[in-house]
Design an enzyme around this catalytic site. Structure first.
Site, PDB file in Angstrom:
ATOM      1  N   GLY A  70       0.828  -1.321  -0.089  1.00 49.30           N
ATOM      2  CA  GLY A  70      -0.020   0.096   0.178  1.00 49.30           C
ATOM      3  C   GLY A  70       0.748   1.285   0.086  1.00 49.30           C
ATOM      4  O   GLY A  70       0.087   2.425  -0.284  1.00 49.30           O
ATOM      5  N   ARG A  71       1.988   1.143   0.378  1.00 51.78           N
ATOM      6  CA  ARG A  71       3.206   2.350   0.222  1.00 51.78           C
ATOM      7  C   ARG A  71       4.418   2.036   0.121  1.00 51.78           C
ATOM      8  O   ARG A  71       5.317   2.689   0.245  1.00 51.78           O
ATOM      9  CB  ARG A  71       2.906   3.023   1.527  1.00 51.78           C
ATOM     10  CG  ARG A  71       3.382   2.304   3.021  1.00 51.78           C
ATOM     11  CD  ARG A  71       3.409   2.921   4.058  1.00 51.78           C
ATOM     12  NE  ARG A  71       3.813   2.278   5.287  1.00 51.78           N
ATOM     13  CZ  ARG A  71       4.177   2.849   6.222  1.00 51.78           C
ATOM     14  NH1 ARG A  71       4.650   3.897   6.449  1.00 51.78           N
ATOM     15  NH2 ARG A  71       4.378   1.958   7.449  1.00 51.78           N
TER      16      ARG A  71
ATOM     17  N   GLY B  12      -0.222   6.393   1.244  1.00 48.39           N
ATOM     18  CA  GLY B  12       0.838   5.695   0.466  1.00 48.39           C
ATOM     19  C   GLY B  12       2.172   6.193   1.110  1.00 48.39           C
ATOM     20  O   GLY B  12       3.406   5.963   0.520  1.00 48.39           O
TER      21      GLY B  12
ATOM     22  N   ARG C  62       5.944 -13.355   1.248  1.00 49.74           N
ATOM     23  CA  ARG C  62       5.510 -13.552   2.537  1.00 49.74           C
ATOM     24  C   ARG C  62       4.646 -14.419   2.611  1.00 49.74           C
ATOM     25  O   ARG C  62       4.025 -15.241   1.394  1.00 49.74           O
ATOM     26  CB  ARG C  62       4.707 -12.419   2.972  1.00 49.74           C
ATOM     27  CG  ARG C  62       5.429 -10.958   2.842  1.00 49.74           C
ATOM     28  CD  ARG C  62       4.523  -9.941   2.679  1.00 49.74           C
ATOM     29  NE  ARG C  62       5.212  -8.672   1.988  1.00 49.74           N
ATOM     30  CZ  ARG C  62       5.639  -7.638   2.992  1.00 49.74           C
ATOM     31  NH1 ARG C  62       5.295  -7.844   4.343  1.00 49.74           N
ATOM     32  NH2 ARG C  62       6.279  -6.749   2.547  1.00 49.74           N
TER      33      ARG C  62
ATOM     34  N   ASP D  34       1.018 -11.534   6.499  1.00 48.47           N
ATOM     35  CA  ASP D  34       1.743 -10.785   5.574  1.00 48.47           C
ATOM     36  C   ASP D  34       3.241 -10.045   5.872  1.00 48.47           C
ATOM     37  O   ASP D  34       3.720  -9.604   5.351  1.00 48.47           O
ATOM     38  CB  ASP D  34       0.519  -9.594   5.215  1.00 48.47           C
ATOM     39  CG  ASP D  34       0.249  -8.767   6.328  1.00 48.47           C
ATOM     40  OD1 ASP D  34      -0.498  -9.281   7.305  1.00 48.47           O
ATOM     41  OD2 ASP D  34       0.533  -7.724   6.366  1.00 48.47           O
TER      42      ASP D  34
END
Length: 489
Positions: free
Chosen positions: A88-89, A122, A179, A250
């Site tokens: 997401g970032r 982000g 992951r 994750d």
């Protein structure tokens, strides 16, 4: 200056990621560059150009040969499954081959809103970037497998986490960013072809010896290999009093590295129930729970590979279950090996577990600092050490324990000086203490990076006493204690 990229992940099928170009920032400034790591990665540091490096490490320019992307993954977050998380970032620039021939990811963290941002901006505040830089590099120096920090840049912009904070971007290096949640992403969609593609990539990249095994055995062996690395990793965490704080699937690396330093911390006063994460209200990821959460995460990995482990579902479940159940005895043996070494022991005796547990009970009863208590054992081999005793609010249990330990050491058959050296070699004097990290962050938010630099230098030599730096070894005074840490997302 950048080494050549190989772009292995970018050559996977398109649904493994989303192409994404970092979003430029207003006024980037490079405030940390890890030259030894850069040299290890194959950077030409003799041609270092700070302006160019700032442009690359801020995301304002894409390095030559990079094809930036955001990786897709899912994950169990505090036990609840989210089928679509992803970067997401974070932006993977690509992979490089380091000077030892190992493939290493280079990733920008805080590089802008990706297709996986789910409404977030982000970006990253400066505080979490400093924390990850300091703690990940400290973990490396402590001998713990970990992602690394290559560079850090202030963005010249503000990000909003309740209040406006200065923004920053971290350049992170990892053996890979694959992951458990990456496997879960495709398994949740019933995409077994993608699961197999991913498993084969992991085997080729991280566990190449498994390629010689027959196909069904190969994927069960992959789970076993990942489990072995996770067992060693978590046992090392426990030996250092480290609390990850957000052990979601994750955040569980297939490569066996510590990844995603969010609300992490090192415990001071020993208490196995300790939690630092501001979002872990139930204590799911407390210090004492970390081994069993690792086992739980590995069970989730095994679930994604069941169709590859055995075409017969029931037989596959039975085989995977037997493997996951082997976690506990293997972990217990690894944990005991870690703590034996912390006590200066190299031989094995039946009563060693009880000896370790008795010391931990004494630490708990005395609210003693975990790190220094083990370190100061080197001064208590033959007589009670004032420095050790002063760590305890109540030292009665410790005084009962010390003669037992000394009697056990007589059977090591070596001089006290040898044992003292063993103890100092595995028990650090300096760790990234919460209050020191918080102070460095507070100063940096006022554009003063001197505390960050000083702490970074101290943590680069965690086992060696550094004259004039005694304050860095001391636990927090009551008014300095930091009990909550935050993710920064």
């Amino acid at each position: 200056m950048f080494p050549d990229f190989t772009l292995r992940y970018a050559r996977l099928p398109a649904h493994f990621y989303e192409p994404f170009t970092p979003v430029p920032v207003a006024a980037p400034r490079l405030f940390a560059f890890n030259r030894p790591l850069a040299e290890e990665l194959g950077f030409d540091v003799t041609a270092f150009d700070e302006a160019q490096a700032t442009a690359w490490f801020s995301g304002n320019e894409v390095p030559p040969g990079a094809e930036p992307l955001a990786q897709a993954y899912a994950g169990h977050q505090f036990g609840g499954f989210n089928p679509r998380l992803g970067d997401g970032r974070a932006v993977l620039l690509g992979e490089v081959t380091d000077r030892e021939g190992r493939l290493r990811d280079i990733q920008l963290k805080g590089a802008g809103r990706t297709p996986f941002s789910r409404g977030g901006d982000g970006r990253s505040p400066l505080g979490p970037v400093l924390r990850e830089y300091l703690v990940s590099e400290a973990m490396h120096r402590l001998g713990v497998p970990t992602t690394r920090a290559l560079a850090a840049v202030t963005s010249g912009e503000r990000v909003f986490r309740g209040l406006p904070e200065p923004g920053a971007i971290l350049t992170r290096v990892a053996s890979s960013h694959i992951r458990v949640g990456t496997f879960q992403y495709f398994a949740a969609r019933g995409d077994q072809e993608a699961v197999k593609t991913l498993a084969d990539l992991v085997i080729e990249r991280h566990y190449p010896s498994l390629r010689e095994q027959e196909e069904g055995e190969r994927y069960l062996a992959l789970v076993a290999a990942v489990q072995a690395r996770q067992i060693r990793l978590v046992a090392q965490w426990m030996g250092l009093g480290f609390i990850h704080g957000v052990m979601n699937t994750d955040n569980c690396s297939i490569a066996g590295e510590t990844i995603d330093y969010g609300p992490c911390a090192f415990m001071e006063a020993y208490d196995p129930r300790t939690v630092f994460s501001s979002v872990d209200d139930g204590g799911r990821y407390a210090y004492r729970n970390q081994p069993w959460i690792a086992q739980w995460n590995l069970a989730r990995l095994a679930e994604t590979l069941l169709p590859l482990i055995d075409a017969d579902q029931e037989r596959g479940i039975a085989r995977a279950t037997e493997l996951i159940q082997a976690f506990e005895p293997a972990y217990e043996a690894e944990w005991l090996a870690v703590f034996r070494a912390k006590l200066g022991l190299t031989t094995d005796e039946e009563g060693d577990r009880e000896l370790v547990e008795a010391l931990l009970e004494a630490l708990h009863a005395g609210r003693a600092d975990f790190t220094l208590s083990f370190r100061y054992l080197a001064e208590a081999l033959e007589a009670d050490s004032p420095a050790l005793l002063e760590l305890f609010e109540n030292d009665a249990a410790l005084r009962r324990w010390l003669p037992r330990w000394r009697e056990r050491l007589t059977r090591e058959g070596v001089d006290a000086s040898v044992i003292a050296e063993r103890i100092r070699a595995v028990n650090p004097l300096y760790i990234p203490r919460n209050h020191q990290v918080a102070a460095a962050i507070a100063a940096a938010e006022d554009d003063d990076f001197a505390s960050f630099e000083a702490l970074r230098q101290v943590l680069a030599e965690p086992f060696a006493a550094q004259p004039g730096r005694d304050a860095y070894a001391r636990p927090a005074a009551p008014a300095e204690r930091v009990f909550r840490t935050f993710c920064g997302t």
